[in-house]
Write a protein that holds these residues in place. Structure first.
Motif, PDB file in Angstrom:
ATOM      1  N   UNK A   6      -3.023   0.714  -0.331  1.00 19.90           N
ATOM      2  CA  UNK A   6      -2.121   1.289   0.684  1.00 19.90           C
ATOM      3  C   UNK A   6      -0.705   0.746   0.568  1.00 19.90           C
ATOM      4  N   UNK A   7      -0.542  -0.448  -0.011  1.00 19.20           N
ATOM      5  CA  UNK A   7       0.789  -1.047  -0.126  1.00 19.20           C
ATOM      6  C   UNK A   7       1.366  -1.411   1.223  1.00 19.20           C
ATOM      7  N   UNK A   8       0.497  -1.767   2.178  1.00 19.39           N
ATOM      8  CA  UNK A   8       0.999  -2.086   3.526  1.00 19.39           C
ATOM      9  C   UNK A   8       1.780  -3.403   3.526  1.00 19.39           C
ATOM     10  N   UNK A   9       2.555  -3.622   4.575  1.00 19.48           N
ATOM     11  CA  UNK A   9       3.459  -4.784   4.639  1.00 19.48           C
ATOM     12  C   UNK A   9       2.675  -6.094   4.733  1.00 19.48           C
ATOM     13  N   UNK A  10       3.197  -7.104   4.050  1.00 25.47           N
ATOM     14  CA  UNK A  10       2.616  -8.446   4.160  1.00 25.47           C
ATOM     15  C   UNK A  10       3.719  -9.404   4.606  1.00 25.47           C
ATOM     16  N   UNK A  57       7.288  -7.710   3.231  1.00 29.52           N
ATOM     17  CA  UNK A  57       7.462  -6.872   2.040  1.00 29.52           C
ATOM     18  C   UNK A  57       6.232  -6.010   1.871  1.00 29.52           C
ATOM     19  N   UNK A  58       6.417  -4.873   1.193  1.00 27.88           N
ATOM     20  CA  UNK A  58       5.247  -4.043   0.874  1.00 27.88           C
ATOM     21  C   UNK A  58       4.437  -4.741  -0.205  1.00 27.88           C
ATOM     22  N   UNK A  59       3.106  -4.782  -0.023  1.00 32.59           N
ATOM     23  CA  UNK A  59       2.256  -5.377  -1.049  1.00 32.59           C
ATOM     24  C   UNK A  59       2.245  -4.470  -2.269  1.00 32.59           C
ATOM     25  N   UNK A  60       2.273  -5.067  -3.447  1.00 27.47           N
ATOM     26  CA  UNK A  60       2.310  -4.251  -4.662  1.00 27.47           C
ATOM     27  C   UNK A  60       1.036  -3.419  -4.825  1.00 27.47           C
ATOM     28  N   UNK A  86       7.487  -2.330  -2.785  1.00 24.49           N
ATOM     29  CA  UNK A  86       6.350  -2.737  -3.616  1.00 24.49           C
ATOM     30  C   UNK A  86       6.825  -3.178  -5.005  1.00 24.49           C
ATOM     31  N   UNK A  87       7.821  -2.471  -5.558  1.00 26.14           N
ATOM     32  CA  UNK A  87       8.394  -2.833  -6.871  1.00 26.14           C
ATOM     33  C   UNK A  87       9.737  -3.516  -6.657  1.00 26.14           C
TER      34      UNK A  87
END
Lengths: 116, 312
Positions: free
Chosen positions: A81-85, A93-96, B93-94
């Motif tokens: 999902x790339x949700x925020x961490x 930040x968005x998780x990779x 993400x990037x």
């Protein structure tokens, strides 16, 4: 003689062995493959295997979530999902999201992390 | 110990310590410089450590990683401070790419080259601007590997494979029977070419093809009493230095090679024969060089028929 195995019995044993092998290989954890994927995707830039970096260590994650129900599915969803961490300094930040779209590879990666 | 001996010993000790003081100060300065450099590197190695897919820490095994040498770079010297990348300014993400040597547009490539040229600015690279490689958008890292102890292009045995990745025609030629000893590791492309640019044609090491060839084949240089004009002009008129199927790296087998210039007005035009008069004989097979042995030039003062015979 009764002790001699007939052709039919031999065939049945062969089929059983093949079934066991197939089932075990399907569910077996490929640790080397998972670690390779973690390197490829750059996961280990933020997560150490046994030491915390910007993200928690994988062993820490394993200790926290191992054995808990549905953790595998939750972690897969977390990855995709790339949700925020949240970081230590409070910023988010968005998780990779891994570049690979192969669900088997991602599942294997999560299983490896939980096995540590 | 006598009193005057004690005084002399104390003075000697004092003089010795005074002399050592600058050495200690210099050591402290160097230590400070090393620590400063390591602190700069640590900004990057916090994430990019031994777990990277492509090894990055191995740069410390190379000349670039000698921290005690003040001239050597930190990560930032080559890649830029890359603050957006370090802080992940977009929180996406990037991460944004690093300032230099990252996956970037073609227009940013000259910046990558400038990062290297800022230090590597000797006369060997003074013809880079406008050179064939520069015009083809080649950058240093297309050929050189920075983070490895063994940069393949700087090793004579492995260099040709790096060049052949683009120069495929030469890859085919260097396996032919008549060739320079490149396969044997005795020669490499950079023995004749300067890939960083040169004043000569085809990135020749010297200012011309002949000048480059003469550095090894100096017996062909002359000056001769009788010169064979192509020898003075361009060796590659008759030879292909990368390899041929004809002996002596010749482009074609004599007499066919010779007859490309020497029109069949004399004995070249006669029927091939091993007997007969001087003008008709010896034109069979590789006949030309049987008589014209000193084809690169001769110092024979005798005028045999005419001065262009290149005979001993």
């Amino acid at each position: 003689m009764n002790s001699i195995i007939t052709t039919r019995e031999l065939f049945a044993i062969g089929v059983a062995c093949a079934a066991v092998l197939v089932s075990s290989s399907a569910s077996a954890l490929d640790a080397a493959g998972a670690e390779k994927l973690a390197r490829q995707e750059g996961c280990l830039r933020c997560h150490g295997i046994d030491r915390a970096k910007d993200g928690p260590a994988y062993k820490e994650i394993a200790a926290k979530y191992k054995g808990k129900a549905d953790m595998e599915a939750k972690l897969i969803s977390h990855l995709s999902s790339g949700r925020k961490v949240k970081f230590e300094d409070g910023h988010e930040e968005e998780h990779k999201i891994p570049k690979t779209k192969d669900p088997e590879q991602i599942k294997n990666l999560i299983q490896w992390i939980l096995s540590l | 110990m006598k009193y005057w001996q004690r005084i002399a010993a104390s003075l000697a000790l004092l003089a010795g310590m005074t002399g050592m003081a600058p050495a200690f100060a210099a050591d402290n300065g160097k230590q400070e410089q090393i620590e400063k450099s390591q602190a700069q590197d640590a900004i990057c190695t916090r994430c990019h450590d031994h777990n990277e897919q492509k090894p990055v820490l191995s740069i410390h095994k190379t000349a670039h990683g000698v921290k005690a040498d003040g001239r050597t770079p930190t990560c930032q010297s080559c890649h830029g401070t890359s603050e957006d990348h370090v802080k992940n300014s977009t929180n996406a993400s990037e991460r944004p790419a690093v300032d230099r040597f990252g996956p970037k547009a073609k227009s940013d490539r000259p910046k990558d080259v400038q990062a290297c040229v800022a230090c590597h600015n000797s006369g060997k690279r003074s013809h880079w601007q406008g050179s064939a490689h520069e015009k083809a958008d080649v950058v240093c890292t297309n050929c050189h590997q920075m983070h490895t102890q063994n940069d393949r292009v700087r090793n004579k045995a492995t260099q040709p494979e790096v060049c052949f990745a683009c120069h495929k025609e030469q890859r085919a030629q260097y396996t032919r029977p008549s060739r320079h000893p490149i396969k044997e590791g005795k020669m490499a492309c950079s023995d004749c070419h300067n890939p960083h640019g040169s004043a000569g044609p085809t990135l020749m090491l010297r200012d011309s093809v002949t000048a480059t060839c003469y550095t090894c084949h100096m017996e062909k240089r002359g000056p001769f009493v009788r010169s064979h004009q192509p020898v003075q002009e361009d060796c590659s008129i008759c030879h292909n230095p990368h390899g041929t199927t004809t002996p002596n790296l010749l482009k074609a087998r004599p007499p066919f090679l010779c007859q490309q210039c020497h029109e069949p007005s004399t004995h070249q035009g006669r029927n091939a024969s091993l007997t007969g008069t001087a003008t008709g004989a010896n034109t069979l097979a590789r006949g030309c060089l049987n008589c014209h042995t000193n084809i690169h030039g001769t110092n024979n003062p005798a005028n045999i028929n005419n001065e262009r015979t290149m005979r001993r």
